[in-house]
Design an enzyme around this catalytic site. Structure first.
Site, short mmCIF file in Angstrom:
data_model
loop_
_atom_site.label_atom_id
_atom_site.label_comp_id
_atom_site.label_asym_id
_atom_site.label_seq_id
_atom_site.Cartn_x
_atom_site.Cartn_y
_atom_site.Cartn_z
N ASP A 25 0.84 -1.20 0.00
CA ASP A 25 0.00 0.00 0.00
C ASP A 25 0.88 1.25 0.00
OD1 ASP A 25 -2.45 1.33 -0.02
OD2 ASP A 25 -2.56 1.43 2.16
N ASP A 58 2.68 2.87 7.80
CA ASP A 58 1.40 2.20 7.57
C ASP A 58 1.59 0.81 6.95
OD1 ASP A 58 -1.19 1.40 7.17
OD2 ASP A 58 -1.87 3.35 6.49
#
Length: 268
Positions: free
Chosen positions: A151, A168
């Site tokens: 991501d 993240d």
């Protein structure tokens, strides 16, 4: 087993077995500023008695899927020890409200996208410096930890004091027992190879965004396999075009005035 016993059981076992610091919830300031969000959690800026300014990612956990996601993300954070990866401090919890926290260093310049949006111009050396730092972090994840980010985009890359911090890991996967493959097998059946190529694709889109100073259509919501399928078609088409080009010798692009540090670029 009541709610408190259930929360204590999996949380305490996970923390102890993995040697992860359990930060008492009372040490985290209740005054918080929201700075981001994702599928499983909201990110806040706050302070902590132990570390000063921090970022906390808050998870509301009410079923097994959320527990597994929290554990996966914390494990990856706990593995990563690199200056281009956001530093992980520990975990915390408010068991009564079923709120759990990943505690990390705070990046004072925000996301890379925000960082770029506040600048009207950036010279080539600065762009190369940022891309190099992103590549260092991604290379560490791929080659040292066998982790695919999955991501990677400019909202999940942070900037602290002008330097890159990849963050993240909510969608990331760790492939501890899969070896690297040679480039001519880049589209074979290995799941790690596919995910690795997806990260490289994302890096290319980040470079495009950094060059253009605007948000790109980098397919953040599409799966890795869809991206790869489309990119393979594009790669084949560009390969045909490049095969018909006459390449000149590589031209050095110098990073320092003393011309001791440089990269090469094609001059078509």
């Amino acid at each position: 087993m009541d709610l408190m016993d259930f929360n204590k059981s999996w949380y305490d076992n996970f923390s102890i077995e993995n040697g992860i610091l359990d930060i008492p919830y009372e040490q985290i300031n209740k005054e918080r500023t929201r700075i981001g969000f994702g599928k499983y959690g909201i990110v806040y800026k706050t302070t902590c008695n132990l570390f000063g300014d921090i970022a906390v990612k808050e998870f509301y956990i009410n079923d097994q899927e959320y527990i597994e996601n929290f554990i996966n993300e914390v494990r990856i954070h706990n593995l990563a020890r690199h200056k281009r990866i956001i530093q992980f401090y520990g975990i915390s919890r408010d068991a009564e409200k079923k709120l759990y926290y990943i505690v990390m260093e705070y990046a004072n310049h925000g996301t890379l996208r925000d960082f770029l949006s506040k600048r009207n111009s950036m010279d080539l050396k600065e762009r190369i410096r940022l891309v190099t730092q992103i590549s260092e972090g991604l290379s560490y994840l791929h080659n040292k930890l066998n982790i695919s980010h999955q991501d990677l985009h400019t909202k999940n890359i942070l900037v602290k004091n002008g330097n890159i911090k990849i963050s993240d890991f909510g969608k990331s996967k760790c492939f501890k027992h899969i070896n690297n493959f040679s480039s001519n097998k880049i589209f074979n059946s290995s799941s790690f190879t596919l995910y690795k190529v997806s990260d490289i694709h994302s890096l290319g889109v980040i470079i495009l965004e950094l060059s253009n100073y605007r948000k790109t259509l980098h397919k953040e919501q599409l799966s890795s396999k869809i991206c790869l399928k489309e990119d393979r078609l594009e790669i084949r088409e560009k390969s045909r075009m490049i095969s018909n080009l006459q390449l000149k010798p590589l031209e050095p692009v110098y990073l320092n005035n003393d011309k001791k540090s440089y990269i090469y670029s094609y001059d078509f």
